[in-house]
Write a protein that holds these residues in place. Structure first.
Motif, short mmCIF file in Angstrom:
data_model
loop_
_atom_site.label_atom_id
_atom_site.label_comp_id
_atom_site.label_asym_id
_atom_site.label_seq_id
_atom_site.Cartn_x
_atom_site.Cartn_y
_atom_site.Cartn_z
N ARG A 179 -10.23 -8.31 -3.53
CA ARG A 179 -10.74 -6.93 -3.54
C ARG A 179 -11.81 -6.69 -2.47
O ARG A 179 -12.66 -5.80 -2.61
N GLY A 191 -9.01 -3.35 2.49
CA GLY A 191 -8.86 -3.50 1.05
C GLY A 191 -9.10 -2.19 0.33
O GLY A 191 -9.24 -1.15 0.97
N PRO A 192 -9.19 -2.26 -0.99
CA PRO A 192 -9.21 -3.48 -1.81
C PRO A 192 -7.85 -3.89 -2.36
O PRO A 192 -7.76 -4.79 -3.18
N ASP A 193 -6.77 -3.22 -1.93
CA ASP A 193 -5.45 -3.55 -2.47
C ASP A 193 -5.05 -4.98 -2.12
O ASP A 193 -5.33 -5.46 -1.01
N THR A 246 -14.18 -12.35 5.93
CA THR A 246 -14.11 -11.31 4.90
C THR A 246 -15.46 -10.65 4.72
O THR A 246 -16.45 -11.32 4.43
#
Length: 314
Positions: free
Chosen positions: A34, A70-72, A129
């Motif tokens: 996420r 994101g957060p998918d 990230t």
């Protein structure tokens, strides 16, 4: 600031999660962390990004740089049809299909992880990230496509990727800030290339900066958002009538000048609220609102929460 600077000023990684993954085919990782934004590049071998929802897989060749919004969740694998072997969840914890946590057992050294030491056939992937949306800026996140891949055609990427590869294996004082800034530079390089490319799908407000009428108006709004702008003043300084500016601005940008200014002010306010010493009153003054109450009212109307609630959610 110009529109490009306004967009790219946002990325400021703070303790970004960076990792070199060494994986022997077949391999497949399901990413469910996420995170608001991730940057992925291949040093050796190729990978496929497989988004959820049936969208086409996207190939990443060595030297390509992919930005994933994101957060998918999504899957990254050596081939689009390789079954998922490991799921990466919140806090970057990794588990197998049976629920076994392999985060530590697959560690290979400083910021290195995988199923074995690098050999001729291994895939080597670098990933960075961003941990929180506040590190990116809402305007940037809203402009990005779900997956953006820039081909390996710019020597600047080669230099940054090589530096990242070298620095990720070090554990020295100040290492975190070095890695954060390298990640920011790589992301900004990709975004600049994307925005400059013809038919890139860049947002309308960015493309409109090249217009001889709307471009100057956009720059004025970006350079001095705290000014008490009116459409009349913008039109006068742009050398056109009020009606002409309003019509052309709305057609090219997708919203009227004052609506755009409100969005830009609130985007700036959201970024400024990340600063620990900033008060709602000082932020309001910096982005053109007469008081903390005026900013709070606009912020809640547009974003559904007060500035204080937004700050608590960061």
């Amino acid at each position: 600031m110009d529109t490009l600077t306004g967009l790219l000023e946002g990325p400021k990684a703070r303790g970004a999660f960076l990792l070199k993954s060494v994986l022997n085919p077949p391999w497949s990782l399901r990413i469910e962390d996420r995170a608001p934004l991730s940057v992925v590049t291949m040093v050796h071998g190729e990978a496929w990004l497989v988004p959820d929802g049936g969208a086409d897989p996207v190939r990443i060749a060595p030297g390509d740089v992919a930005v994933v919004r994101g957060p998918d969740p999504y899957t990254v694998a050596d081939a689009p049809d390789t079954p998922v072997q490991i799921t990466v969840g919140p806090d970057q914890r990794c588990s197998t299909g049976t629920g076994e946590d392999v985060t530590d057992t697959m560690a290979l050294g400083v910021r290195t992880w995988g199923d074995g030491l690098q050999d001729v056939g291994a895939s080597v992937m670098l990933s960075g990230t961003y941990q929180a949306p506040s590190e990116i800026g809402r305007r940037l996140l809203g402009a990005l496509p779900p997956i953006l891949v820039t081909p390996a055609q710019d020597t600047t990427y080669d230099v940054l990727i090589r530096l990242l590869t070298e620095e990720m294996s070090k554990d020295e004082p100040g290492q975190e800030i070095v890695l954060d800034r390298l990640l920011d530079l790589l992301l900004i390089g990709v975004l600049r290339a994307w925005l400059a490319a013809p038919d890139s799908g860049a947002p309308a407000w960015y493309r409109a900066q090249g217009d001889p009428v709307v471009g100057p108006a956009l720059r004025m709004l970006h350079e001095n958002p705290a000014h008490a702008w009116t459409v009349e003043e913008l039109a006068l300084k742009s050398g056109v009538s009020r009606a002409s500016l309003a019509r052309r601005f709305t057609a090219l940008v997708g919203e009227p000048p004052m609506a755009y200014l409100t969005g830009w002010r609130l985007a700036l306010a959201a970024d400024l609220l990340r600063e620990p010493d900033a008060t709602v009153a000082t932020v309001a003054h910096r982005v053109g609102y007469s008081s903390a109450f005026a900013l709070s009212t606009a912020f809640k109307r547009v974003r559904g929460m007060s500035p204080q609630e937004y700050r608590t959610s960061l």
